[in-house]
Design a protein around this motif. Structure first.
Motif, PDB file in Angstrom:
ATOM      1  N   ALA A 547       0.816  -1.222   0.000  1.00 28.50           N
ATOM      2  CA  ALA A 547       0.000   0.000   0.000  1.00 28.50           C
ATOM      3  C   ALA A 547       0.838   1.255   0.000  1.00 28.50           C
ATOM      4  N   THR A 548       2.137   1.139  -0.235  1.00 31.45           N
ATOM      5  CA  THR A 548       3.005   2.314  -0.179  1.00 31.45           C
ATOM      6  C   THR A 548       2.602   3.352  -1.208  1.00 31.45           C
ATOM      7  N   TRP A 549       2.313   2.917  -2.422  1.00 28.25           N
ATOM      8  CA  TRP A 549       2.002   3.892  -3.478  1.00 28.25           C
ATOM      9  C   TRP A 549       0.724   4.672  -3.166  1.00 28.25           C
ATOM     10  N   MET A 550      -0.236   4.051  -2.484  1.00 32.95           N
ATOM     11  CA  MET A 550      -1.447   4.789  -2.109  1.00 32.95           C
ATOM     12  C   MET A 550      -1.149   5.839  -1.052  1.00 32.95           C
ATOM     13  N   HIS A 551      -0.233   5.532  -0.150  1.00 24.77           N
ATOM     14  CA  HIS A 551       0.168   6.546   0.828  1.00 24.77           C
ATOM     15  C   HIS A 551       0.853   7.716   0.139  1.00 24.77           C
ATOM     16  N   MET A 552       1.646   7.456  -0.910  1.00 22.20           N
ATOM     17  CA  MET A 552       2.301   8.548  -1.635  1.00 22.20           C
ATOM     18  C   MET A 552       1.275   9.397  -2.381  1.00 22.20           C
ATOM     19  N   VAL A 553       0.229   8.760  -2.914  1.00 23.92           N
ATOM     20  CA  VAL A 553      -0.822   9.517  -3.586  1.00 23.92           C
ATOM     21  C   VAL A 553      -1.522  10.421  -2.598  1.00 23.92           C
ATOM     22  N   SER A 554      -1.779   9.892  -1.412  1.00 23.45           N
ATOM     23  CA  SER A 554      -2.455  10.708  -0.388  1.00 23.45           C
ATOM     24  C   SER A 554      -1.562  11.829   0.115  1.00 23.45           C
ATOM     25  N   LYS A 555      -0.279  11.542   0.292  1.00 26.37           N
ATOM     26  CA  LYS A 555       0.620  12.514   0.884  1.00 26.37           C
ATOM     27  C   LYS A 555       0.939  13.651  -0.069  1.00 26.37           C
ATOM     28  N   TYR A 556       1.191  13.326  -1.343  1.00 25.92           N
ATOM     29  CA  TYR A 556       1.630  14.353  -2.303  1.00 25.92           C
ATOM     30  C   TYR A 556       0.522  14.767  -3.260  1.00 25.92           C
ATOM     31  N   GLN A 557      -0.722  14.335  -2.995  1.00 22.02           N
ATOM     32  CA  GLN A 557      -1.868  14.714  -3.812  1.00 22.02           C
ATOM     33  C   GLN A 557      -1.590  14.447  -5.293  1.00 22.02           C
ATOM     34  N   ALA A 558      -1.141  13.266  -5.569  1.00 17.25           N
ATOM     35  CA  ALA A 558      -0.799  12.893  -6.934  1.00 17.25           C
ATOM     36  C   ALA A 558      -2.055  12.807  -7.782  1.00 17.25           C
ATOM     37  N   THR A 559      -1.912  13.200  -9.043  1.00 15.31           N
ATOM     38  CA  THR A 559      -3.027  13.152  -9.980  1.00 15.31           C
ATOM     39  C   THR A 559      -2.980  11.911 -10.878  1.00 15.31           C
ATOM     40  N   THR A 560      -1.812  11.295 -10.985  1.00 13.53           N
ATOM     41  CA  THR A 560      -1.653  10.125 -11.865  1.00 13.53           C
ATOM     42  C   THR A 560      -0.841   9.065 -11.129  1.00 13.53           C
ATOM     43  N   ALA A 561      -1.220   7.815 -11.301  1.00 15.55           N
ATOM     44  CA  ALA A 561      -0.477   6.686 -10.746  1.00 15.55           C
ATOM     45  C   ALA A 561      -0.321   5.633 -11.819  1.00 15.55           C
ATOM     46  N   LEU A 562       0.914   5.156 -11.980  1.00 16.31           N
ATOM     47  CA  LEU A 562       1.219   4.104 -12.954  1.00 16.31           C
ATOM     48  C   LEU A 562       1.385   2.808 -12.192  1.00 16.31           C
ATOM     49  N   VAL A 563       0.452   1.867 -12.364  1.00 18.16           N
ATOM     50  CA  VAL A 563       0.463   0.612 -11.622  1.00 18.16           C
ATOM     51  C   VAL A 563       0.152  -0.528 -12.578  1.00 18.16           C
ATOM     52  N   LYS A 564       0.250  -1.750 -12.027  1.00 16.81           N
ATOM     53  CA  LYS A 564      -0.191  -2.948 -12.715  1.00 16.81           C
ATOM     54  C   LYS A 564      -1.324  -3.580 -11.926  1.00 16.81           C
ATOM     55  N   SER A 565      -2.032  -4.482 -12.541  1.00 17.03           N
ATOM     56  CA  SER A 565      -3.179  -5.095 -11.883  1.00 17.03           C
ATOM     57  C   SER A 565      -2.754  -5.876 -10.644  1.00 17.03           C
ATOM     58  N   ARG A 566      -1.524  -6.433 -10.648  1.00 19.19           N
ATOM     59  CA  ARG A 566      -1.063  -7.156  -9.463  1.00 19.19           C
ATOM     60  C   ARG A 566      -0.895  -6.207  -8.284  1.00 19.19           C
ATOM     61  N   ASP A 567      -0.487  -4.943  -8.557  1.00 19.77           N
ATOM     62  CA  ASP A 567      -0.360  -3.961  -7.483  1.00 19.77           C
ATOM     63  C   ASP A 567      -1.717  -3.637  -6.880  1.00 19.77           C
ATOM     64  N   LEU A 568      -2.729  -3.614  -7.733  1.00 18.35           N
ATOM     65  CA  LEU A 568      -4.082  -3.391  -7.214  1.00 18.35           C
ATOM     66  C   LEU A 568      -4.525  -4.576  -6.358  1.00 18.35           C
ATOM     67  N   HIS A 569      -4.180  -5.769  -6.789  1.00 21.07           N
ATOM     68  CA  HIS A 569      -4.596  -6.965  -6.052  1.00 21.07           C
ATOM     69  C   HIS A 569      -3.928  -7.017  -4.676  1.00 21.07           C
ATOM     70  N   TRP A 570      -2.598  -6.826  -4.635  1.00 18.90           N
ATOM     71  CA  TRP A 570      -1.906  -6.915  -3.353  1.00 18.90           C
ATOM     72  C   TRP A 570      -2.229  -5.731  -2.452  1.00 18.90           C
ATOM     73  N   ALA A 571      -2.466  -4.580  -3.046  1.00 16.80           N
ATOM     74  CA  ALA A 571      -2.874  -3.431  -2.236  1.00 16.80           C
ATOM     75  C   ALA A 571      -4.248  -3.651  -1.618  1.00 16.80           C
ATOM     76  N   LEU A 572      -5.086  -4.345  -2.331  1.00 16.43           N
ATOM     77  CA  LEU A 572      -6.427  -4.634  -1.803  1.00 16.43           C
ATOM     78  C   LEU A 572      -6.352  -5.597  -0.627  1.00 16.43           C
ATOM     79  N   LEU A 573      -5.362  -6.517  -0.652  1.00 12.16           N
ATOM     80  CA  LEU A 573      -5.232  -7.487   0.436  1.00 12.16           C
ATOM     81  C   LEU A 573      -4.583  -6.894   1.679  1.00 12.16           C
ATOM     82  N   ALA A 605     -12.482  -5.022  -8.419  1.00  7.05           N
ATOM     83  CA  ALA A 605     -12.430  -5.173  -6.960  1.00  7.05           C
ATOM     84  C   ALA A 605     -11.812  -3.945  -6.307  1.00  7.05           C
ATOM     85  N   PHE A 606     -10.764  -3.377  -6.930  1.00  5.42           N
ATOM     86  CA  PHE A 606     -10.128  -2.192  -6.354  1.00  5.42           C
ATOM     87  C   PHE A 606     -11.074  -0.991  -6.407  1.00  5.42           C
TER      88      PHE A 606
END
Length: 1541
Positions: A547-573, A605-606
């Motif tokens: 979930a590190t990348w989601m914390h960075m989005v929240s902290k720096y108010q990011a407008t774009t995130a480059l991820v893969k579907s596996r990152d969404l899956h593991w972040a959801l867990l 799911a995400f």
């Protein structure tokens, strides 16, 4: 007819035609240059002759005009010649000259050839010494009534040459038909040259003769695709399969380029525009930052620092000098246009960013590649190939990265440049050691000096120049470099900016790889293009905290995130890390692998989890995209705002229809349905078409899936230095309806398989790289992985460690599934899970799985980002290096393109076959050796007594052991004395009667020979039996007991150690000591013995000598065949004498000769050579026990060298021991003086097919010892005849033929050339011995076969053996009598039906070779193929275990000996594993695939055993029946048994 017939010669018609042109040319141009007054040297004549031939075209045209004029003048009037004109004067004996030397028809000498003889005078034949009578004249006139005049031939004398000719019988043929007949020569009639043509009847005779002449196949026939039928059967399309019904699609265009962009957008990426502007005007703005392992920003890079560092990199590349030669000369490290490798780990994106833009600023071409972490990393060699192909000489890296690279010390004394040092001097002692990589200068992009003030950056390069090279991976794992121009980079950045609505000072979070594809396009290029801030999250950090990348989005108010579907899956867990997360600022969540259909579940799911408060993810933030390295970005989903429904789409499609490349809608709850989401709309300025999935340029229909192709300014231009693949990928010209091009625009293949939806939406089904083409259908590996994951994946295997690929077997692709097994999963659970997986795939995808393998955890090769390296896994599987822990193969379920079984013709009898062979002119397979003289010979015992009297001190036997070169010796007299002592023991003390059978249980020694003749002296019948092995009494005592019982022996004679062993307590556990007959000890023999005339020794038939008559039994022969059956036969005195005589005559064994025998002396020809041959022929025989060679492998060769022996006899077992044990000791033997140059013939004694590979290895291995490569030969014998074939001293060399394996399976012999496909090499089994006659018979119908058929070898000879129960054989009563009559007294149903034959039980064929025997006859070679009872009759064809085992031995490097047999109609292969136990399972798929490819057989069971488990007989033959019995009794003790489904 007179014997004064001169020799004849044929002249090629082409050469005579050339002579014709030359004659007329010379005659028309002036005096001849070839007359006798101006004759020159032959070389000069040849040169002038060739010069004249160059003008033959012009002469030919001129000649045609002359013929037309003559035809107009003469009218082609025909006239019949008078009889006087047909009779020329008698010519003298001709003298021939070279065929290319012309003559003019006015010579005096006469030449006669065959053609002239046929069409010559009816009354007189020139060159013959007699005339013909009236009957001959009449017949000859009828034969040549349509013929033309004969040809003339030219002759040469030292001074002059002459010619004779006569007139043609008919001139009524027109010149228009001249070209249809064969021109043989010219004759001169009335001062003019006329053609002489061959009769059509004679032409037909010649053509028939040429057809009957045996010829090899044309060269092009060997390159025909013999298995094309298998491939066609594999691609047969189901007639009920769905087919596309839509119209041909039209190109689909994206929105207009730059329609939504403002005019302030930079014009390029170089230092004169975007990069320079943000580096100077916004120097303090953060360009990028990277997180450390604690998820905190470790370092950051501003635009000013980025601009400065890039300038330092450019300055270093263009000004730094390196040493390039040994003399110390230096050159600049890089020039504009050179390629430079960028090697940085995923944790150092800032160093990569500075190096990348530094290369762009310097005008060099960066080549980003992954950093290898170790020397054995997967795909490292392919990256090295890319660097070498691109000509990379410099590599940029960081200091920490360079220190972690594996290195080796440069021990070479020569100059090595470039080297692996960071000092760039080229003289470092350390070199970076990567397999397959070129030598590189490694430069560290840290602590670099500032550019000098007078240095200026190079001028701006043209837009058409290459900006960078992005690597991509092909289907087979090859790495290629996609060249992207500066214009394409600029167009791509503008298109991404338009689609993603990027703005300056916005923040982007990047989780994907920044060195290629989405990470490179967005985080490296588009971010700098727009002045954005990028936060890089390393993959190693994501594994610890998803979930590190989601914390960075929240902290720096990011407008774009480059991820893969596996990152969404593991972040959801990672639910416990979801505190304090707000995704409200996230405008676009770009899913890099959104084109993967199975990313939909993770995306849904995400979105469902994080759209509600407090996460507040925008409903339209999910943004899948599609693209590839070749095309760049193809499509991106636009933000919908209020019109969400129109901006996204999904469909439920049938996977069965998709496998047939057709789009069909399916129900939502169907097991065979696939839910797809769109990959967005086409990017601005691009045009998309869909071409056929088979790789052609045909446009697809609207409801057909195919490969997506793009035409845009943002695509790559070519593959570096790969012109052929560049043309196929980057220069696609789609073909529309009726095969017409749709336009002049060229498209680029994306490698994505999909179709176009409404509103320009792109739907991607699979990637070309993961597409599996199986049996005419297409399956996606991702779809199969999803099915595997649906079968309880978390209990037995790891979710992300599953690999699916296809391997080519039998002209079709076969699916293989490999997964990592969890440690706590048992073998039973694993097999149960595999079975359920196979059932699920068969239900959902309707496709069979070839192999499913489970490997230990962390065993599959990994990509730099942690995924499974598919191509490396496939290569390991095909190379046999996968090392699975559990494996299940299902060839019976997936291999459906086997050739049709053979249907035997039951209504064709042996008589029809025999008559058919005669009509076709095929030679009937029968041959015989030279006749043996009928001179009376002394009995064997009398031979020994005669030699003891005539030459008592002549040594005939010497025993050699590893400890003593003369362990025991025997002369004629000493051997007779030892035999008489034993005879005294048997008669006086044992009170045995004449004709009793005595078992001789002796080790190989001279005592065995003495005991043998002792029995003959006492009138007893010896039975030679191999002694038991003390360490394996349970196994070896059983066959001994059976031989004693079958032979009805009344006593056992053995040395002291063997007799004690038989009476020991250890032996009593297997066989009761009281059950044995009387056991006699050799040590109890009297010191002397003289024969007495008593009742025990009845001499009514043989006098007082005690020798047996020729009709009486001499000895009994027992052996265990390769089928494990104990077989016995009896040899009469006459048969024993005849076999000795045959060997003596064939091998020229005289008293002065010296031979070496190393073979077990218990049966067959080995017993004859060990015990009988020396006594009968009187030569000296050196005996070497085979066990001694096993203890000291060099004993056999050193004995041959020391004694300088010319002839030797051994077994394949001894030869194999020498090859395997002495392979590394050849040089040592040569230094010790071992020389085999005197060895003329070394005969391998065997009852099997000759082992060509072993014999060839023996000759090549010991060639340094002066061994002649033709010295090794073979022999052939069987239980019905101890000596059938043997390479004699004066016979022709053994011939080798190559037969078609497919014809051999159908009992046919078809000769092919060496190296031809499906060829099997066979060497003849020696020359037929004198007095031996063999025939080839059909084993079922007993009809005599032809040379072109494979059949059973039947033998008729004086020294044929007889059955044990000779009375039952004669009378034929009882089962035993019937069996003996069938084997020993068989008769052919066709052919030679009167001769009594013995059936050898071996299949073979005869071939008449071109070799000439010593009697001037053509040599008949005997080729043994294999044992009849061991052949495998499967699918109507006959397979020989030898051929299958040869294929198995080459299947894997760790395969040792192997044995093939059948069980319940299944092919069972038992193979020894010479590697470790972890390599045992690698043998299973290798053996299965090899046998399937080579023999079209599906293996049912593969048994992997330890080395030494495959048992062999005394002569080295495999005991396949014994191995089969052990397998069925579960006593084989295998390492692994694989039962195929």
């Amino acid at each position: 007819m007179s014997t004064e017939h001169p020799s004849r010669v044929y002249f090629p018609s082409m050469a005579l035609r050339k002579t014709r042109y030359l004659r007329q040319t010379v005659s028309s141009s002036g005096p001849s240059i070839f007359n006798q007054h101006s004759r020159k040297l032959s070389s000069e004549n040849h040169k002038e002759y060739l010069a004249q031939l160059h003008s033959r075209k012009a002469v030919s045209l001129k000649e045609k005009k002359v013929k037309q004029q003559r035809s107009a003048e003469e009218g082609y009037a025909s006239s019949s010649p008078s009889s006087a004109s047909l009779i020329p004067s008698r010519p003298p004996i001709p003298r021939y000259h070279h065929v290319c030397e012309p003559s003019y028809g006015d010579e005096e000498d006469v030449v006669l050839d065959d053609c002239a003889t046929i069409t010559s005078s009816v009354d007189f034949i020139p060159g013959f010494g007699a005339t013909r009578n009236d009957e001959q004249i009449r017949r000859h006139r009828n034969f040549v009534k349509c013929s033309t005049a004969p040809s003339t031939s030219s002759t040469e004398d030292s001074c002059h040459s002459r010619r004779w000719s006569f007139r043609s019988e008919s001139k009524d043929r027109r010149l228009a038909d001249e070209d249809d007949e064969m021109t043989i020569g010219w004759i001169r009639q009335k001062g003019k040259f006329k053609k002489w043509k061959l009769n059509q009847t004679i032409q037909a005779i010649e053509e028939n003769r040429q057809k009957l002449r045996p010829r090899s196949k044309p060269l092009q026939d060997y390159y025909n695709d013999d298995d094309a039928e298998l491939e066609a059967m594999a691609k047969i399309r189901d007639p009920d399969a769905p087919r596309p019904e839509g119209t041909i699609m039209n190109p689909v265009r994206g929105e207009a380029a730059h329609s939504n962009t403002n005019n302030t957008m930079p014009r390029s990426l170089d230092s004169f525009s975007a990069f320079h502007r943000f580096g100077t005007t916004a120097a303090k703005n953060i360009a990028a930052m990277v997180l450390d392992q604690s998820a905190k920003p470790s370092t950051q890079l501003t635009y000013g620092k980025l601009h400065s560092r890039a300038g330092k990199v450019a300055y270093m590349l263009l000004t730094k000098t390196v040493q390039v030669n040994k003399d110390g000369s230096k050159n600049v490290m890089c020039k504009p246009g050179d390629r430079v490798a960028l090697i940085y780990p995923n944790t150092q994106p800032l160093h990569f960013l500075a190096a990348f833009y530094g290369c762009l600023q310097a005008g060099v071409i960066p080549v980003p590649v992954e950093m290898p972490s170790s020397k054995r990393e997967a795909g490292i060699a392919q990256l090295g190939f890319l660097l070498g192909n691109c000509g990379v000489k410099v590599a940029l890296t960081s200091e920490s990265c360079y220190k972690g690279l594996p290195k080796k010390v440069n021990t070479s004394s020569t100059f090595s440049a470039p080297s692996g040092s960071n000092s760039l001097t080229g003289t470092s002692s350390e070199i970076v050691d990567f397999r397959g990589w070129p030598r590189l200068w490694w430069a560290v992009t840290e602590h670099m000096s500032k550019p000098s003030r007078d240095w200026t950056a190079p001028p701006r390069l043209a837009d058409e120049t290459i900006a960078y090279i992005e690597y991509t991976t092909g289907n087979d794992g090859t790495v290629k470099g996609c060249c992207v121009t500066r214009q394409a980079v600029f167009a791509h950045c503008r298109a991404l900016t338009t689609a993603m609505e990027y703005k300056e000072d916005e923040t982007m979070v990047c989780v994907v790889d920044f060195k290629r594809e989405v990470g490179l396009w967005h985080a490296i290029l588009a971010s700098i293009f727009n002045g954005m801030k990028v936060i890089f999250v390393p993959y190693s950090l994501m594994k610890m905290n998803p979930a590190t990348w989601m914390h960075m989005v929240s902290k720096y108010q990011a407008t774009t995130a480059l991820v893969k579907s596996r990152d969404l899956h593991w972040a959801l867990l990672a639910t416990r890390d979801h505190k304090d997360i707000s995704l409200a600022s996230l405008r676009t969540l770009l899913v890099a692998d959104g084109a993967n259909p199975w990313s939909l579940s993770s995306c849904d799911a995400f979105a469902a989890a994080f759209t509600p408060s407090p996460y507040s993810l925008r409903p339209d933030a999910m943004c899948p995209c599609a693209g590839s390295s070749e095309t760049g970005t193809i499509s991106i989903r636009r933000r919908g705002n209020a019109q969400l429904g129109s901006q996204s789409g999904r469909g439920i499609l049938s996977m069965s229809a998709l496998s047939h490349c057709v789009v069909r809608v399916d129900t939502e709850n169907s097991l065979t349905s696939l839910t797809l989401q769109d990959a967005g709309q086409i990017v601005a300025g691009a045009v998309v078409v869909v071409t056929a999935i088979d790789g052609s340029n045909r446009l697809c229909q609207a409801d057909e899936i195919g490969e997506i192709c793009v035409s845009a300014n943002s695509t790559a231009q070519l593959y570096w230095a790969l012109d052929g693949q560049t043309h196929h990928t980057f220069k696609v010209e789609p073909v529309g309806e009726y095969g017409k091009l749709i336009g002049a625009v060229r498209y680029v293949r994306s490698g994505l398989i999909g179709f176009m939806g409404p509103d320009g939406m792109v739907f991607v089904v699979a990637r070309r790289q993961s597409l599996l083409a199986v049996s005419g259908r297409y399956h996606s590996a991702d779809d199969i992985i999803a099915t595997v994951l649906a079968v309880e994946p978390m209990k037995f295997v790891y979710r992300g460690r599953i690999c699916v690929f296809s391997t080519s077997v039998l002209r079709d692709e076969r699916i293989v599934i490999v997964a990592e097994q969890k440690p706590n999963c048992s073998e039973e659970e694993a097999f149960d899970w595999i079975t359920r997986v196979l059932r699920a795939i068969d239900t959902i995808h309707q496709v069979g799985i070839y192999c499913c393998a489970l490997v230990p955890a962390n065993h599959l090769p990994k990509t730099p980002l942690g995924g499974v390296h598919v191509s490396e896994t496939k290569q390991r599987f095909e190379n046999g290096d996968l090392h699975p822990s559990t494996l299940l193969m299902c060839p019976h379920n997936c291999v459906l393109n086997l050739p049709k079984p053979r249907e035997r013709q039951a209504d064709v009898g042996p008589a029809a076959m025999f008559v058919g062979n005669i009509v076709q002119g095929v030679r009937i397979a029968v041959a015989k050796g030279r006749n043996i003289d009928d001179e009376p010979s002394l009995p064997l015992l009398e031979c020994l007594r005669s030699r003891a009297q005539s030459s008592p001190d002549h040594r005939i036997l010497t025993l050699v052991t590893s400890k003593n070169a003369e362990q025991d010796t025997a002369t004629c007299s000493t051997l007779l004395k030892r035999a008489e002592r034993i005879a005294g023991l048997l008669t006086d003390r044992a009170r045995l009667s004449r004709g009793d059978h005595v078992a001789l249980i002796f080790p190989p020694s001279i005592d065995l020979v003495a005991a043998f003749f002792g029995c003959l002296s006492a009138g007893l019948v010896p039975v030679c039996i191999k002694p038991p092995v003390a360490s394996d009494l349970n196994t070896t005592l059983g066959p001994i007991r059976m031989m004693v019982d079958m032979s009805k022996a009344v006593a056992i004679l053995a040395p002291q150690n063997v007799s004690k062993l038989l009476k020991s307590k250890e032996a009593a556990h297997s066989i009761d000591s009281n059950a044995w007959p009387m056991i006699l000890d050799l040590e109890d023999a009297p010191s002397s013995w003289r024969r007495k005339n008593n009742n025990n020794c009845d001499t009514t038939t043989s006098g007082s000598s005690g020798a047996a008559s020729k009709e009486e039994i001499c000895y009994l022969d027992f052996s265990i065949n390769s089928s494990g059956q104990l077989q016995g036969s009896s040899m009469s005195e006459a048969s024993a004498i005849t076999v000795c005589k045959s060997i003596k005559v064939s091998s020229e064994l005289y008293p002065s000769r010296h031979v070496v025998v190393c073979a077990p002396p218990y049966s067959g020809i080995s017993l004859v050579l060990w015990c009988l041959s020396s006594v009968y022929s009187g030569h000296h025989t050196t005996l070497i026990p085979p066990m001694e060679v096993e203890q000291q492998p060099s004993l056999f060769l050193t004995t041959l060298s020391n004694l300088k022996v010319r002839d030797a006899f051994t077994t394949y077992s001894t030869i194999n021991t020498c090859v395997t044990q002495l392979a590394t000791s050849v040089e040592n033997l040569r230094e010790r003086g071992c020389n085999l140059s005197m060895l003329r013939s070394c005969v391998a004694i065997a009852e099997e097919r000759p082992r060509i590979a072993l014999m060839s290895s023996f000759c090549k291995l010991f060639a340094p010892l002066a061994l002649n490569n033709r010295a090794i030969s073979t022999s052939f014998s069987s239980r019905v005849n101890a000596a059938i074939c043997m390479q004699g001293a004066s016979g022709p060399e053994p011939s080798t033929v190559y037969v078609d394996a497919r014809a051999l399976r159908n009992d046919r012999i078809s000769l092919v050339g060496k190296g031809a496909p499906h060829s099997v090499a066979l060497i003849e089994s020696g020359k037929l011995l004198p007095g031996v006659k063999i025939a080839i018979a059909n084993p079922e119908t007993r009809g005599q076969c032809a040379d072109s058929h494979l059949g059973e070898i039947w033998v008729a000879s004086i020294h044929n053996a007889s059955p044990l129960n000779r009375l039952a054989s004669v009378t034929g009563f009882g089962d035993e009598g019937t069996m003996n009559t069938d084997v020993y007294n068989a008769r052919l149903t066709t052919g030679d039906t009167k001769t009594r034959w013995a059936r050898t039980g071996y299949l073979g064929f005869l071939r008449q070779t071109q070799s000439i025997t010593e009697h001037g006859e053509l040599h008949d070679a005997v080729f043994v193929v294999g044992a009849l009872n061991e052949s495998l009759v499967l699918r109507g064809m006959r397979y020989h275990p030898f051929d299958v085992e040869s294929t198995v031995s080459k299947a894997h490097r760790f395969v040792g000996n192997s044995a093939v047999f059948t069980w319940n109609h299944l092919v069972v292969i038992a193979a020894e594993c010479t590697g470790s136990e972890s390599d045992a399972l690698d043998l299973v798929p290798a053996i299965t695939s090899a046998v399937l490819e080579e023999h079209h057989l599906i293996v049912g069971v593969v048994v992997v055993v330890d080395p030494g488990s495959i048992r062999h007989g005394p002569g080295g033959e495999k005991l396949r029946s014994t191995i089969r019995s052990l397998f069925l009794e579960e006593k084989l003790n295998p390492i692994y048994v694989a039962y195929h489904m």
